[in-house]
Design an enzyme around this catalytic site. Structure first.
Site, short mmCIF file in Angstrom:
data_model
loop_
_atom_site.label_atom_id
_atom_site.label_comp_id
_atom_site.label_asym_id
_atom_site.label_seq_id
_atom_site.Cartn_x
_atom_site.Cartn_y
_atom_site.Cartn_z
CG HIS A 156 47.31 -26.70 0.49
ND1 HIS A 156 46.31 -27.03 -0.42
CD2 HIS A 156 48.11 -27.78 0.12
CE1 HIS A 156 46.43 -28.18 -1.15
NE2 HIS A 156 47.59 -28.57 -0.65
CB SER A 277 45.97 4.51 10.55
OG SER A 277 44.80 5.18 10.63
CE LYS A 283 46.76 -0.81 10.99
NZ LYS A 283 45.51 -0.76 10.22
CD GLU A 290 47.90 -2.95 2.08
OE1 GLU A 290 46.55 -2.53 1.96
OE2 GLU A 290 48.50 -2.20 3.09
#
Ligand code: ARG
Length: 462
Positions: A156, A277, A283, A290
């Site tokens: 979980h 970024s 960043k 992804e």
């Protein structure tokens, strides 16, 4: 421009039809398979006396030239030729004359496309399995360095029990092993030659299907021609197999994304495989996992697309089937680049055992060990042991510490059957190493799993 099939037509095709009907923009991917198929077919025709020695020589020379032209980029791909098969035959005939016109004896584009596409898919099964082998090796190599590196095993997405990082990576190795097995068994099942089925019903010509099957590397010839020219199960299987493989890639990617966050900090992806970024100078983004996660959706789309194309088709060949190729080509290309970049991203990432250990000290990961201690040492029934341990966890929470840090006195106060020898049981490494049942996380068992997968890879003939 006159079509090869224009005999019964009096008006020529509209250019709109040409655009709509053509597959030549994408089926040229199959040019090798098409030329090899034609060479095998021609050799068979010659062996049966249907082509002369001179004709087969001319065909061989012509097809060699066609191949050179395609590879040199000088071949003319015209949408009005409709597909690769007709474009090649037309060019061959332009090069060698009448012998070229005899090549299609006892053959239809229906068995021709079936043989080309099937061989392409069979080859891709092997190539993708080979890449998975490399990926498995990478996971095993990293796992070998981390069979004692503790991290929280989760259910979980909540801290559950301590495991080692090698064990965690080997879970993915197990998934990729099944992916390899599926690709190879699909290849075995579908390794039958469609050539000689002609349009749908076979041919009255005295052909030898075994000869072409052998020449093209098939195990045998297909049994029923009506099925063979419309069967696309082999394509659905590679799409399902790539989809399942990408689902595994996506799950691993999801973990890499989580692990690279400040909240986890378990790994850091290398600069080579991270992005920045355009606005936020600080960043460092995990675009690679992804995108891997995202591309998985696109591969599922190809699977659903072809399943849907096939579901209402009466026997045998229908033009709908031409829609089988783009999705497979796209899924295969996606699989190739995804496996390559995932392998590189893994090989170059930094593992941060100190952060994994720090995380392991949160969430009372050794609580099950206290319950197990009460069962084994004190003869307490498990359900009662579970309750007593719950009290100990609540006490640790109240003290603001992890159960692995609790003092013996606190435990004794909760249940006086608990002896001082409980303390080592609460240590995280002890907890991990206590799980010695077959397939468990204990370092000894993890090392066995590494040997298991190493042996599997050694025996893989890829
Ligand atoms: N371009 C077609 C395909 O990819 C080849 C087979 C066409 N056969 C036919 N009878 N129209 O499916």
């Amino acid at each position: 421009m006159e079509k090869m099939w224009s005999g019964r037509f009096s008006a020529s095709a509209s250019s709109l039809l040409d655009q709509f009907n053509a597959s030549i923009m994408f089926d040229r991917e199959l040019y090798r398979e098409d030329i090899e198929g034609s060479l095998a077919h021609a050799a068979m025709l010659q062996s049966r006396g249907i082509l002369s020695v001179d004709e087969i020589e001319a065909i061989r020379g012509g097809l060699a030239q066609v191949r050179e032209e395609i590879e040199a980029g000088s071949f003319e791909w015209n949408i009005s030729d409709e597909d690769l098969h007709m474009a090649i035959e037309k060019r061959l005939t332009a090069l060698i004359g009448d012998a070229g016109k005899k090549l299609h004896t006892a053959r239809s584009r229906n068995d021709q496309v079936a043989v080309d596409f099937r061989r392409y898919v069979l080859r891709k099964n092997l190539e993708i399995a080979g890449q998975l082998k490399t990926l498995m090796q990478t996971l095993i190599d990293i796992a070998g360095k981390h069979t004692e590196t503790l991290l929280p095993g989760m259910t979980h997405l909540q801290h559950a029990q301590p495991i080692n990082f090698g064990f965690h990576l080997l879970a993915y190795a197990s998934m990729f092993k099944r992916d390899i097995d599926r690709l190879l068994s699909s290849r075995q099942r579908n390794n039958v030659s469609p050539l000689g089925c002609a349009a749908l019903a076979g041919t009255p010509h005295d052909i030898d299907r075994n000869l072409t099957a052998n020449a093209l590397g098939f195990d045998s010839v297909s049994v029923n021609c009506l099925d063979t020219v419309s069967d696309r199960d082999f394509a659905l299987e590679i799409l399902f197999n790539i989809s399942t493989m990408m689902m595994h890639v996506s799950r691993l990617s999801e973990e890499l994304i989580l692990w690279s966050s400040y909240e986890f900090g378990f790994v850091e992806l290398s600069d080579e495989y991270s992005t920045g970024s355009s606005i936020m100078p600080q960043k460092k983004n995990p675009d690679v996992p992804e995108l891997l996660r995202g591309k998985t959706g696109r591969v599922y789309g190809a699977l659903m697309g072809l399943l849907t194309v096939m579901k209402g088709l009466p026997l045998a060949y229908n033009k709908d089937t031409q829609e089988d190729k783009e999705g497979v080509f796209d899924a295969v290309t996606t699989a190739h680049i995804s496996l390559e970049i995932l392998n590189e991203a893994l090989k170059t990432m930094t593992v941060k055992p100190e952060n994994m250990l720090a995380a392991s000290k949160k969430g009372h990961l050794s609580a099950t060990d206290l319950a197990d201690y009460l069962v084994e040492r004190c003869g307490v029934p498990f359900r009662e042991a579970h309750f007593i341990t719950g009290k100990a966890v609540a006490r640790a929470e109240a003290l603001g510490i992890d159960l692995s840090e609790i003092a013996y006195g606190e435990l004794k106060a909760i249940d006086e059957r608990i002896g001082e020898d409980v303390i080592p049981h609460l240590q995280l490494a002890h907890s991990m190493n206590a799980r010695t049942s077959s397939g468990g996380t204990a370092t000894v068992r993890t090392l066995e799993q590494i040997v298991h997968f190493e042996n599997y890879l050694k025996e893989l003939d890829l």
